[in-house]
Design an enzyme around this catalytic site. Sequence first.
Site, short mmCIF file in Angstrom:
data_model
loop_
_atom_site.label_atom_id
_atom_site.label_comp_id
_atom_site.label_asym_id
_atom_site.label_seq_id
_atom_site.Cartn_x
_atom_site.Cartn_y
_atom_site.Cartn_z
N HIS A 1 0.84 -1.20 0.00
CA HIS A 1 0.00 0.00 0.00
C HIS A 1 0.88 1.25 0.00
CE1 HIS A 1 -3.63 2.32 1.37
NE2 HIS A 1 -2.67 3.14 1.75
N GLU A 2 1.85 1.29 0.91
CA GLU A 2 2.73 2.46 1.01
C GLU A 2 3.60 2.60 -0.24
OE1 GLU A 2 1.92 4.55 3.22
OE2 GLU A 2 0.68 3.12 4.31
N HIS B 1 1.73 4.42 -2.96
CA HIS B 1 1.84 5.88 -2.78
C HIS B 1 3.20 6.36 -3.30
CE1 HIS B 1 -1.78 6.52 -0.45
NE2 HIS B 1 -1.42 5.67 0.50
#
Length: 158
Positions: free
Chosen positions: A67-68, A71
């Site tokens: 997820h990170e 980003h």
Amino acid sequence: MDDAELQAWIERISLEFFGIPFRHRARFNPRLRSTGGRYFLKSHDIEISPHQLEAHGADEVEKIIKHELCHYHLHIQKRGYQHRDAEFKTLLEQVGGSRFCSHLPTTMKPKRRVEPYRYELRCGRCGMSYKRKRRMDPRKYACGKCRGRLELFLLEVT
């Protein structure tokens, strides 16, 4: 697991799932309690909550890392890196990252200290009562019900 192992883990996931190297810092942050991880826009660093690893295991943390990294890679490529962006949602689904992290057990959450009400503002005209935790100047305010004058009283704290 320490920060160096986390760094190597994130670098491996980045190459394996995104095909692009992760060139910034990764570290654990034990202060993260309400989120699994975070990405910093200015420094491009990633922080991961060690509590998620402790509570849910490596599989769940790998989803948080993905997820990170979504980003991270989208932001560096100047594409839609925010949660609401279609590009972010699509990439997250492709790599198998989690949209939300699992909640921590209540035993791992910090205890909140509940402050007692110490003051009461009472309207001299209609009797309306307002309890407050902090002292305030009643001359600066009026009753919300009748616009009457307020008086400050100290409550007994048990």
